[in-house]
Design a protein around this motif. Structure first.
Motif, PDB file in Angstrom:
ATOM      1  N   GLY A 133       0.820  -1.210   0.000  1.00  0.00           N
ATOM      2  CA  GLY A 133       0.000   0.000   0.000  1.00  0.00           C
ATOM      3  C   GLY A 133       0.854   1.260   0.000  1.00  0.00           C
ATOM      4  N   GLU A 134       0.478   2.180   0.864  1.00  0.00           N
ATOM      5  CA  GLU A 134       1.148   3.481   0.926  1.00  0.00           C
ATOM      6  C   GLU A 134       2.547   3.358   1.518  1.00  0.00           C
ATOM      7  N   SER A 155       1.895   4.364  -4.037  1.00  0.00           N
ATOM      8  CA  SER A 155       1.221   3.275  -3.331  1.00  0.00           C
ATOM      9  C   SER A 155       1.192   2.058  -4.239  1.00  0.00           C
TER      10      SER A 155
END
Ligand code: IPM
Ligand code: MN
Length: 348
Positions: A133-134, A155
């Motif tokens: 993800g981020e 991301s």
């Protein structure tokens, strides 16, 4: 007698204080329930960085890989080492290397603790994606220090990564009140978050007994304050889960109560247990840090190791202590006094 090998990384600041407290309780639980913890302490920390130029040795991950579990106190001493260096040198690589993709954080109000909300009866389990993800680490900077400077941080959401964390969330919901809230921001982020929503819908077909709700991160922040009792299991991306779990900690009375587990669900690598709070340099070594989050995290570790009865007993001992008014307010009791009260309840 069963014995578990445990890698201890007390780390920095109050990480050292609360790790000691958590281990005292874990050892006491072992004595009562018939198992032992063989601990090996690794002095990996910002001090280690200042002496050796790295947070952990080159082969640090390999050194940890054979343990049954890892217990980590806290990492960070921003006055001497930038957080972006210390965290990327120890905590974050361990989560990634050991495929600890599920970060589990329970948000429950302990008896005797007065949370800031009117609502007192909530029991939320936040499942945070923990390896991509981020926090993918993909990105870079060019033209540094010039007016043309560019910083990009991408991301990364993989099908494998999204699917496995959602399945983990569905399974947790199935074992609880069968309500799963998937948190995204798919109204604004039209690639990654729409993808996450799609995978959630696909998987929902395999879990017809679980009621799924899709909620945007902004609305979820409000809901956790306005109606936390309506929530059961929340599943969210790495950064969203990070933010929501500090909010979760706040509604349960503070960071001193927020426990967490970084789980490698297929058990191919050790899982890691750590309180949510940081190293709190300002109160380090003063015997005033609240050890409850750390002791609760140790209970989660015992549960993961297969010592469910011991885990329940530790949580019950925490509840007995807080119900008696011990450790319920910041500064009300010392680290030592809270730990002793929990040990007394555990041994009773
Ligand atoms: C947490 C912490 C870490 C995170 C920091 C220290 C990198 O805030 O465990 O919630 O963001 O994951
Ligand atoms: Mn955090």
């Amino acid at each position: 007698m069963t014995s578990y090998s445990l890698a201890l990384i007390p780390g920095d600041g109050i990480g050292v204080d609360v790790t000691e407290a958590a281990l005292r309780v874990a050892h006491a639980a072992g004595a009562r329930f018939g198992f032992s913890l063989e601990t090996t302490t690794f002095p990996w920390s910002c001090d280690h960085y200042l002496t050796h130029g790295m947070m952990m040795p080159e082969d640090g991950i390999a050194q940890l890989s054979g343990f049954d579990a890892i217990y980590l106190g806290a990492v960070g001493w921003p006055d001497s080492v930038p957080d972006s260096v210390s965290l990327h040198g120890l905590l974050l690589p361990i989560r990634k290397a050991f495929r600890q993709y599920a970060n589990i954080r329970p948000h429950i109000l302990l008896p005797g603790v007065e949370g800031p909300l009117k609502s007192q009866g909530f029991d939320i389990l936040c499942i945070r994606e923990n390896t991509e993800g981020e926090y993918s680490g993909a990105g870079g900077r060019v033209h540094q220090g010039t007016p043309d400077e560019v910083a990009v941080e991408t991301s990364v959401f993989t099908r494998a990564g999204v699917e496995r964390i959602l399945r983990f969330g569905f399974e947790q919901a199935r074992a609880r009140r069968k309500k799963l809230t998937s948190v995204t921001k798919s109204n604004a982020q039209k690639y990654s978050m729409v993808f996450w929503d799609e995978v959630t819908r696909e998987l929902a077909a395999d879990y017809p007994d679980v009621e799924v709700t899709h909620t945007h991160i902004d609305a979820m922040a409000a809901k956790m304050v306005m109606a936390p009792e309506s929530l059961d299991v929340i599943v969210a991306s790495n950064l969203f889960g990070d933010i929501l779990t500090d909010l979760g900690a706040a509604i349960q009375g503070g960071l001193g109560f927020a426990a967490s587990a970084n789980i490698c669900p297929d058990r191919s690598f050790p899982s890691m247990f750590e309180p949510v709070h940081g190293s709190a340099p300002d109160i380090a070594g003063k015997n005033i840090a609240n050890p409850i989050a750390a002791i609760w995290s140790a209970a989660m570790m015992l549960e993961h190791l297969g010592e469910a009865a011991a885990a329940r007993a530790v949580l019950a001992a925490i509840e007995t202590a807080t119900a008696g008014g011990i450790g319920t307010r910041p500064g009300s009791h010392s680290t030592e006094a809270i730990t002793t009260a929990i040990l007394t309840a555990l041994e009773a």
